[in-house]
Structures are given as structure tokens and as C-alpha cells.
Design a protein around this motif. Structure first.
Motif, PDB file in Angstrom:
ATOM      1  N   LEU A  61      -4.309   2.363 -11.118  1.00 56.91           N
ATOM      2  CA  LEU A  61      -3.833   2.869  -9.586  1.00 56.91           C
ATOM      3  C   LEU A  61      -4.248   4.297  -9.639  1.00 56.91           C
ATOM      4  O   LEU A  61      -3.925   5.112 -10.582  1.00 56.91           O
ATOM      5  CB  LEU A  61      -2.608   2.592  -8.937  1.00 56.91           C
ATOM      6  CG  LEU A  61      -2.436   1.095  -8.807  1.00 56.91           C
ATOM      7  CD1 LEU A  61      -0.873   0.700  -8.518  1.00 56.91           C
ATOM      8  CD2 LEU A  61      -3.015   0.729  -7.645  1.00 56.91           C
TER       9      LEU A  61
ATOM     10  N   ILE B 259      -2.049  -1.976 -12.156  1.00 59.16           N
ATOM     11  CA  ILE B 259      -1.208  -0.852 -11.948  1.00 59.16           C
ATOM     12  C   ILE B 259      -1.517   0.363 -12.689  1.00 59.16           C
ATOM     13  O   ILE B 259      -1.758   1.543 -11.917  1.00 59.16           O
ATOM     14  CB  ILE B 259       0.260  -1.216 -11.955  1.00 59.16           C
ATOM     15  CG1 ILE B 259       0.948  -2.212 -11.128  1.00 59.16           C
ATOM     16  CG2 ILE B 259       1.314  -0.050 -12.047  1.00 59.16           C
ATOM     17  CD1 ILE B 259       2.209  -2.914 -11.418  1.00 59.16           C
TER      18      ILE B 259
ATOM     19  N   TYR C 252       3.952   5.146  -5.999  1.00 60.15           N
ATOM     20  CA  TYR C 252       3.511   5.271  -7.455  1.00 60.15           C
ATOM     21  C   TYR C 252       2.640   6.200  -7.728  1.00 60.15           C
ATOM     22  O   TYR C 252       2.786   6.988  -8.887  1.00 60.15           O
ATOM     23  CB  TYR C 252       2.860   3.819  -7.790  1.00 60.15           C
ATOM     24  CG  TYR C 252       2.479   3.720  -9.271  1.00 60.15           C
ATOM     25  CD1 TYR C 252       3.432   3.370 -10.254  1.00 60.15           C
ATOM     26  CD2 TYR C 252       1.261   3.899  -9.556  1.00 60.15           C
ATOM     27  CE1 TYR C 252       2.778   3.225 -11.653  1.00 60.15           C
ATOM     28  CE2 TYR C 252       0.911   3.821 -10.995  1.00 60.15           C
ATOM     29  CZ  TYR C 252       1.632   3.916 -11.720  1.00 60.15           C
ATOM     30  OH  TYR C 252       1.064   3.728 -13.073  1.00 60.15           O
TER      31      TYR C 252
ATOM     32  N   ASP D 215       0.983  -1.081  -0.186  1.00 62.67           N
ATOM     33  CA  ASP D 215      -0.132   0.206  -0.200  1.00 62.67           C
ATOM     34  C   ASP D 215       0.841   1.217  -0.034  1.00 62.67           C
ATOM     35  O   ASP D 215       0.333   2.283  -0.816  1.00 62.67           O
ATOM     36  CB  ASP D 215      -0.880   0.116   1.101  1.00 62.67           C
ATOM     37  CG  ASP D 215      -1.953  -0.999   1.012  1.00 62.67           C
ATOM     38  OD1 ASP D 215      -2.363  -1.660  -0.022  1.00 62.67           O
ATOM     39  OD2 ASP D 215      -2.792  -1.387   2.077  1.00 62.67           O
TER      40      ASP D 215
ATOM     41  N   ILE E  37       2.282   1.780  -3.368  1.00 62.56           N
ATOM     42  CA  ILE E  37       1.158   2.272  -4.138  1.00 62.56           C
ATOM     43  C   ILE E  37       0.948   3.842  -4.305  1.00 62.56           C
ATOM     44  O   ILE E  37       0.827   4.499  -5.129  1.00 62.56           O
ATOM     45  CB  ILE E  37      -0.324   1.425  -3.786  1.00 62.56           C
ATOM     46  CG1 ILE E  37      -0.421  -0.040  -4.433  1.00 62.56           C
ATOM     47  CG2 ILE E  37      -1.423   2.380  -4.565  1.00 62.56           C
ATOM     48  CD1 ILE E  37      -1.415  -0.892  -3.829  1.00 62.56           C
TER      49      ILE E  37
ATOM     50  N   LEU F 103       5.837  -3.406  -7.276  1.00 65.24           N
ATOM     51  CA  LEU F 103       4.446  -3.856  -7.179  1.00 65.24           C
ATOM     52  C   LEU F 103       4.213  -5.147  -7.998  1.00 65.24           C
ATOM     53  O   LEU F 103       3.448  -5.873  -7.753  1.00 65.24           O
ATOM     54  CB  LEU F 103       3.553  -2.658  -8.013  1.00 65.24           C
ATOM     55  CG  LEU F 103       3.508  -1.242  -6.935  1.00 65.24           C
ATOM     56  CD1 LEU F 103       2.796  -0.181  -7.840  1.00 65.24           C
ATOM     57  CD2 LEU F 103       2.839  -1.541  -5.451  1.00 65.24           C
TER      58      LEU F 103
END
Length: 188
Positions: A88, A85, A42, A36, A39, A75
């Protein structure tokens, strides 16, 4: 006072604020928590790199410093598929990167976080067992070249420094810390 010294001084409170709010122990306590966190990184880097790419003073210099692909690699190692991805969430709205000085000020924050990333990488490896190949490429981004990459960034920043540019550089760094704090520390 050099622009590097000024940035360090004038962004100290923002740096301390984000460091305290990150709660790194909780963020790397388990594989899911760590995923997380990646993420969120990212989402920030994907949006930031897209915005900054068109305004950088030196394209090659910038390209060598992109982190999104490292986050995609991590990821993927943690089980996310490419199509997941791509979907996201991304950090919006970003701070205004109106020109090269603003990009350099923002890069000060992004590049500075790679220094802390080396420390985080050791913690992730100790707690979760991830290496650069198995889910910790982002935090190991420059590997053994971390000092050289920071030094080369500092050189570019010093070359761009002028009385007119410095205020814009510092303002952009402060705004970047604020946006990064809000994005990384909010609960998704």
C-alpha cells in the motif's frame, strides 16, 4: 498558557480544516469506502511511525501508542492479504521530525485523533456493524483507556515544555495537521 492550551488554540484552524474536509459520512457509507479510509490511515501511520520511532524521547511510551498493527488487523478483517497491505502507498514526504520536540508536537495530532476515533468507531459500528474484532480496532485503539492515555500524553508534553521547546512543538503539530490533511483528503 500551558503547551496543551497553546496547541489547542494555535492548531484549531488546522483541526477544523481537516475535520471539514474528511467528509466522514461518505468515508463510512459502505464497506469499500471505509476500507479505502483505513488504507489512507495506514499509509500515514506506517510512514509516520517509522520516522518518529528513531527520535522519540521515550521508546516505551511511543511503542504503546503505535497504530499501524491495528490498521493491519482491520485491513485483514476487510479482506486484504498481508502482501497487499505491504504494498500500500505510504505518505511521503512527511513533515520533518528533527528531534524529540518535533515528535511530541506531531504526536499531539496523532494522539488527539484517537479521541475523535472513539466517536468514529461508534458511527462505524452503527452503520457497518464492525467491532474492534471485525474491522474497527484502529478507531477503538485504546478502548476504555482512552482518557488515561490522553492524560499520560499530556503529562509527558507538559514535562517537555519550555520556552525553547514550545515553538518547535507547536510548529510540528501544525505541519502534521497539514500533511495529514493532504494525505487523508486527497483522492488516491
Amino acid at each position: 498558557m500551558t503547551i496543551l492550551a497553546r496547541l489547542k488554540t494555535e492548531t484549531r484552524a488546522a483541526h477544523d480544516r481537516i475535520e471539514a474536509a474528511m467528509d466522514l459520512d461518505r468515508r463510512i457509507a459502505s464497506r469499500d469506502c471505509y476500507r479505502d479510509l483505513l488504507i489512507r490511515f495506514y499509509g500515514f501511520h506506517k510512514a509516520w511511525e517509522e520516522e518518529a520511532a528513531g527520535r522519540v524521547p521515550d521508546r516505551d511510551f511511543f511503542e504503546r501508542r503505535r497504530k499501524t498493527q491495528l490498521l493491519v488487523q482491520d485491513l485483514g478483517a476487510l479482506g486484504l492479504k498481508s502482501e497487499d497491505i505491504i504494498r500500500l502507498p505510504q505518505c511521503r514526504p512527511l513533515m520533518s521530525l528533527s528531534g524529540p520536540e518535533a515528535v511530541l508536537g506531531s504526536m499531539y495530532v496523532v494522539e488527539g485523533s484517537t479521541l475523535g476515533g472513539a466517536i468514529i468507531a461508534r458511527e462505524v459500528e452503527n452503520r457497518l456493524g464492525f467491532t474492534a474484532e471485525t474491522g474497527c480496532a484502529y478507531f477503538r485503539s485504546y478502548g476504555r483507556d482512552i482518557a488515561a492515555m490522553w492524560k499520560s500524553f499530556g503529562t509527558v508534553l507538559l514535562e517537555a515544555s519550555s520556552p525553547e521547546a514550545d515553538d518547535l512543538i507547536v510548529e510540528s503539530a501544525q505541519k502534521t495537521f497539514d500533511v495529514m490533511h493532504d494525505w487523508l483528503c486527497e483522492t488516491p
